[in-house]
Write an enzyme that holds these catalytic residues in place. Structure first.
Site, mmCIF file in Angstrom:
data_model
loop_
_atom_site.group_PDB
_atom_site.id
_atom_site.type_symbol
_atom_site.label_atom_id
_atom_site.label_comp_id
_atom_site.label_asym_id
_atom_site.label_seq_id
_atom_site.Cartn_x
_atom_site.Cartn_y
_atom_site.Cartn_z
ATOM 1 N N LYS A 1 -11.899 7.309 30.064
ATOM 2 C CA LYS A 1 -11.254 8.631 30.061
ATOM 3 C C LYS A 1 -11.239 9.182 28.639
ATOM 4 C CE LYS A 1 -6.999 10.834 31.787
ATOM 5 N NZ LYS A 1 -5.680 10.577 32.423
ATOM 6 N N SER B 1 -4.886 13.311 36.713
ATOM 7 C CA SER B 1 -5.751 13.834 35.684
ATOM 8 C C SER B 1 -6.987 12.975 35.393
ATOM 9 C CB SER B 1 -4.963 14.010 34.382
ATOM 10 O OG SER B 1 -4.584 12.745 33.857
ATOM 11 N N SER C 1 -1.703 9.742 37.454
ATOM 12 C CA SER C 1 -3.084 10.120 37.144
ATOM 13 C C SER C 1 -4.152 9.044 37.319
ATOM 14 C CB SER C 1 -3.166 10.654 35.723
ATOM 15 O OG SER C 1 -2.737 11.979 35.724
HETATM 16 N N1 GLN Z 1 0.042 15.339 37.500
HETATM 17 C C1 GLN Z 1 1.070 14.914 36.598
HETATM 18 C C2 GLN Z 1 1.197 15.900 35.467
HETATM 19 O O1 GLN Z 1 0.543 16.876 35.517
HETATM 20 C C3 GLN Z 1 0.764 13.544 36.066
HETATM 21 C C4 GLN Z 1 -0.360 13.539 35.124
HETATM 22 C C5 GLN Z 1 -0.637 12.186 34.550
HETATM 23 O O2 GLN Z 1 -0.281 11.160 35.144
HETATM 24 N N2 GLN Z 1 -1.260 12.177 33.403
HETATM 25 O O3 GLN Z 1 1.923 15.728 34.550
#
Ligand code: GLN
Length: 489
Positions: free
Chosen positions: A78, A153, A177
């Site tokens: 990532k 994400s 995510s």
């Molecule tokens: N979807 C959640 C957010 O937007 C979690 C994102 C994540 O785990 N990085 O914060």
């Protein structure tokens, strides 16, 4: 058609037996990336040259009889892990040209174990999102249906594994995510206990929640990667000193007589009936394996989303203050004065969702609102963690089983303009981050549209071994994790 990309365990075996070489495996991944990534957009940066160089070194090491299971395995990372000399963007214009001068602990450990880094995967900007649509580099498409999101994400890592562009990938999970995109792409995604894996060199979003983990074909692969990633790091003051156990040994335990909790709050009205049906199938399989299913309650569940959307933006607003146009990253052209430099740099460098979080976070931390929002959210966070602790203790549970996400992969653009409905995608995963617990998402079926569905196993603090045992037992007895998207060109 080329041969399918193997699992990590299969690849390690083939490399050890000299049936393939790392160069051959790396070339196969690179050629699939070349062919499929123009559609999927899973990678922001592909480092073909660097990957082939590491692959050659890995082959040489193996021919000298050196190296371990990960030696020569091509991985995707990532794009928020700092990689020395290799661009790291966090999918933001702010860091579009940022080349880190140092290496994150996670990637350093993987490299030291001989892994090959193919490139850096697409993601929501600064990991803020659930659909990969906030990326400055455009959305990632789901390999099962390119009109749909792979989740987020870590959507690029998820799509790369699902489409066989790499053997396995690394993601991060602040509110879901790793697990939510794993569920939406039919792969296995594991978020370790907070602090189990070092955050050093991971670009910070919400530091008390962020955690790195493996995204793989199956749990054996996850155990192999976690074994290398986990462990204390003096460079991260929140990393846990307790040494990680033997994760591969954990795979071999039976789940007969294990007690698995089912929290009623996770099976309410918001859960899509097709997801519910697939989860029911997973529960039935655990019964067949001899586990006892125990109904439980986690009453503070409903407060998780509002609590997270105070704490995570508060931490983000503080972490993102460093992007000021001076030290690193984007800088606006011809600033009039210092204030103009700050304001225009940040206005140009950040996308809408990141700005929304910074404003929210700054607001809840400002004097006068701090007690009403931030302090209160911290208190509720404690209650959520206690909910889990009580349930594990009172019902003598080994793991808790829930859906990973309320629905399967949704069409691109469906929720883009509606932050609240996007935030609800993480309703079953966010609690786990707030409580700091380990959890994994595993594939357990498909919906009417042929989109994968996942379920989640949550463990006690530091007990990744339990979710590995329970998850592996499931994968030994089922076949969902072996399904591959059949529609790829
Ligand atoms: N979807 C959640 C957010 O937007 C979690 C994102 C994540 O785990 N990085 O914060």
């Amino acid at each position: 058609m080329d041969a399918p990309i193997p699992t990590l365990a299969q690849a390690a075996q083939a490399l050890a037996a000299r049936e393939t070489s790392s160069v051959e495996l790396t070339r196969a991944c690179l050629s699939r990336i070349e062919r499929l990534d123009p559609t999927l957009n899973a990678f922001i940066t592909v480092d073909a040259e660097g990957a082939l160089r590491s692959a050659e070194q890995a082959d040489q090491a193996r021919s000298r009889g050196e190296g371990g299971a990960l030696t020569g395995i091509p991985l995707a990372i990532k794009d928020l892990f700092c990689t020395e000399g290799l661009r790291t963007t966090c999918a933001s214009r702010m860091l579009e040209r940022f080349v880190p001068p140092y290496e994150s602990t996670v990637t350093a450990r993987l490299r030291a174990a001989g892994a090959v880094i193919l490139g850096k995967t697409n993601m929501d900007e600064f990991a803020m999102g659930s659909s990969n649509e906030t990326s400055y580099f455009g959305p990632v498409r789901n390999p099962w249906d390119p009109a749909r999101t792979p989740g987020g994400s870590s959507g690029g890592s998820a799509a790369a594994v699902a489409a066989g562009l790499c053997v396995a990938a690394i993601g991060t999970d602040t509110g879901g995510s790793i697990r939510q995109p794993a569920a939406m792409t039919g792969i296995t995604g594991l978020k370790p206990t907070y602090g189990r894996v070092s955050r050093f060199g991971m670009i910070a979003f919400a530091s008390s929640l962020d955690q790195a983990g493996p995204m793989t074909r199956d749990l054996r692969d996850a155990a192999m990667l976690l074994q290398v990633m986990a462990g204390h790091d003096p460079l991260d003051s929140t990393s846990i000193t307790t040494p990680p156990p033997d994760y591969l040994a954990a795979l071999e335990r039976p789940v007969r007589d294990w007690r698995i909790g089912l929290p009623e709050e996770y099976f309410g009205a918001g859960l899509h009936p097709e997801v519910r049906a697939a989860i029911d199938g997973a529960i039935a399989l655990y019964r067949e394996l001899g586990a006892t299913i125990v109904p439980i309650s986690l009453p503070y569940t409903q407060h998780a989303i509002p609590t997270y959307y105070i704490i995570a933006p508060a931490e983000a607003s503080s972490n993102l203050a460093r992007y000021d146009g001076i030290r690193f990253g984007h800088r606006c052209d011809q600033p009039k004065d210092l204030k103009d430099l700050y304001a225009r740099t940040r206005a140009e460098g950040f996308g809408a969702e990141v700005k929304r979080r910074i404003m929210l976070g700054t607001y809840v931390l400002s004097s006068g609102y701090y007690d009403a929002y931030y302090r209160k959210a911290q208190r509720v966070r404690r209650l959520i963690a206690e909910d889990f602790a009580r349930a594990f203790r009172d019902h003598d549970l080994s793991v808790i089983l829930t859906p990973t996400a309320p629905e399967s992969a949704f069409p691109l653009d469906e929720k883009k303009e509606d932050p609240v409905s996007m935030y609800l995608s993480d309703i079953f995963t966010i609690n786990v981050n707030l409580a700091g617990l380990p959890a994994v998402s595993l594939p357990c079926g498909f919906d009417f549209h042929g989109m994968p569905i996942g379920f989640q196993l949550i463990g006690r603090p530091l007990d990744e071994a339990a979710i590995l045992t329970a998850g592996h037992a499931y994968q030994q007895a089922s076949d969902w994790h072996n399904a591959r998207p059949g529609n790829l060109p």
